[in-house]
Design a protein around this motif. Sequence first.
Motif, mmCIF file in Angstrom:
data_model
loop_
_atom_site.group_PDB
_atom_site.id
_atom_site.type_symbol
_atom_site.label_atom_id
_atom_site.label_comp_id
_atom_site.label_asym_id
_atom_site.label_seq_id
_atom_site.Cartn_x
_atom_site.Cartn_y
_atom_site.Cartn_z
ATOM 1 N N VAL A 1 11.998 47.536 -18.659
ATOM 2 C CA VAL A 1 11.077 48.334 -19.791
ATOM 3 C C VAL A 1 10.073 47.283 -20.050
ATOM 4 O O VAL A 1 10.358 46.301 -20.516
ATOM 5 C CB VAL A 1 11.877 48.639 -21.020
ATOM 6 N N ALA A 2 9.058 47.710 -20.122
ATOM 7 C CA ALA A 2 7.806 47.099 -20.553
ATOM 8 C C ALA A 2 7.604 46.677 -22.070
ATOM 9 O O ALA A 2 8.027 47.703 -22.764
ATOM 10 C CB ALA A 2 6.345 47.786 -20.236
ATOM 11 N N VAL A 3 7.240 45.542 -22.493
ATOM 12 C CA VAL A 3 7.159 45.216 -23.766
ATOM 13 C C VAL A 3 5.728 45.960 -24.433
ATOM 14 O O VAL A 3 4.920 45.799 -23.667
ATOM 15 C CB VAL A 3 7.024 43.772 -23.894
ATOM 16 N N PRO A 4 5.726 46.605 -25.518
ATOM 17 C CA PRO A 4 4.669 47.170 -25.840
ATOM 18 C C PRO A 4 3.534 46.246 -26.240
ATOM 19 O O PRO A 4 3.718 45.119 -26.438
ATOM 20 C CB PRO A 4 5.090 47.882 -27.019
ATOM 21 N N GLU A 5 2.418 46.622 -25.988
ATOM 22 C CA GLU A 5 1.246 45.889 -26.344
ATOM 23 C C GLU A 5 1.136 44.926 -27.583
ATOM 24 O O GLU A 5 0.925 43.657 -27.672
ATOM 25 C CB GLU A 5 -0.257 46.532 -26.281
ATOM 26 N N ASP A 6 1.578 45.435 -28.835
ATOM 27 C CA ASP A 6 1.819 44.804 -29.911
ATOM 28 C C ASP A 6 2.892 43.755 -30.190
ATOM 29 O O ASP A 6 2.823 42.808 -31.074
ATOM 30 C CB ASP A 6 1.821 45.413 -31.202
ATOM 31 N N LEU A 7 3.701 43.716 -29.170
ATOM 32 C CA LEU A 7 4.710 42.703 -29.016
ATOM 33 C C LEU A 7 4.609 41.628 -27.835
ATOM 34 O O LEU A 7 5.362 40.757 -27.511
ATOM 35 C CB LEU A 7 6.188 43.159 -29.110
#
Length: 263
Positions: A214-220
Amino acid sequence: MAGALVGCLAVLPMTASAENGTARLFAAGSLQAALSEVIQDYEAQHGVKVDATFGPSGLLKGRLEQGEAAEVFASANMDHPSALHESGLAGPVQPFARNQLCALAQPGLDLTSDTLLERMLDAAVRVATSTPKADPAGDYAWELFGKAEALKAGSTESLRAKALQLTGGPDSTKPPEGRNVYGWHMDQDRADIFLTYCTNARLAAQEVEGLQIVAVPEDLSVGAVYGLTVMNSGDRAQGEALAQYILSPDGQSVLERFGFSKP
């Protein structure tokens, strides 16, 4: 991360001394699959035996500081090789690859990029990382936890308190020979979510059926810049030649095939 000194590695002609003998490489464990192939190509082309030691970059840095000899140190961050350069143990530092953190999750766990923080904060969900200070992957995970504070107050403290530091430390449990350490821990059901490099997650998912990446969201999101330096403790010609091969189009193409990007 502290700022790091970036220099240029001298491009040396391939001398007779660099075409024979042995070059010792200390490299981050996350580079093992990719650099093992790079080493095979280099040995075949230049007739040089490469003696490679892979492990957590912080622990390898400590060994080099304590006097172990090597020609090249390839770290999963810029800080460790820069510290060796600043202490006079190594030459200038060159960034040579980039990586990202991903979330490796158990099959069936309801997880998306959008719900990653919520699920990690769930008391019933076990979150694993590598070991901060000993292994840059742990430092990057801690950096991600720090970013979480801006999204939900108290997140940083909660995540750092619950994180299971399963890899990268001097006393971390080792997997059986030939097993991917992250895939093995997940296969042994020691965590529900493992924050690791995306390249490691890919290898783990190839080994253990059903694991999710699962990709880490941009803000994290946290990016990792890998640094390369030639050590002063070894044969400089051997070290420069091996470092230049890793930086060459041939070396970089292998790294890219394993999921690394250019710095």
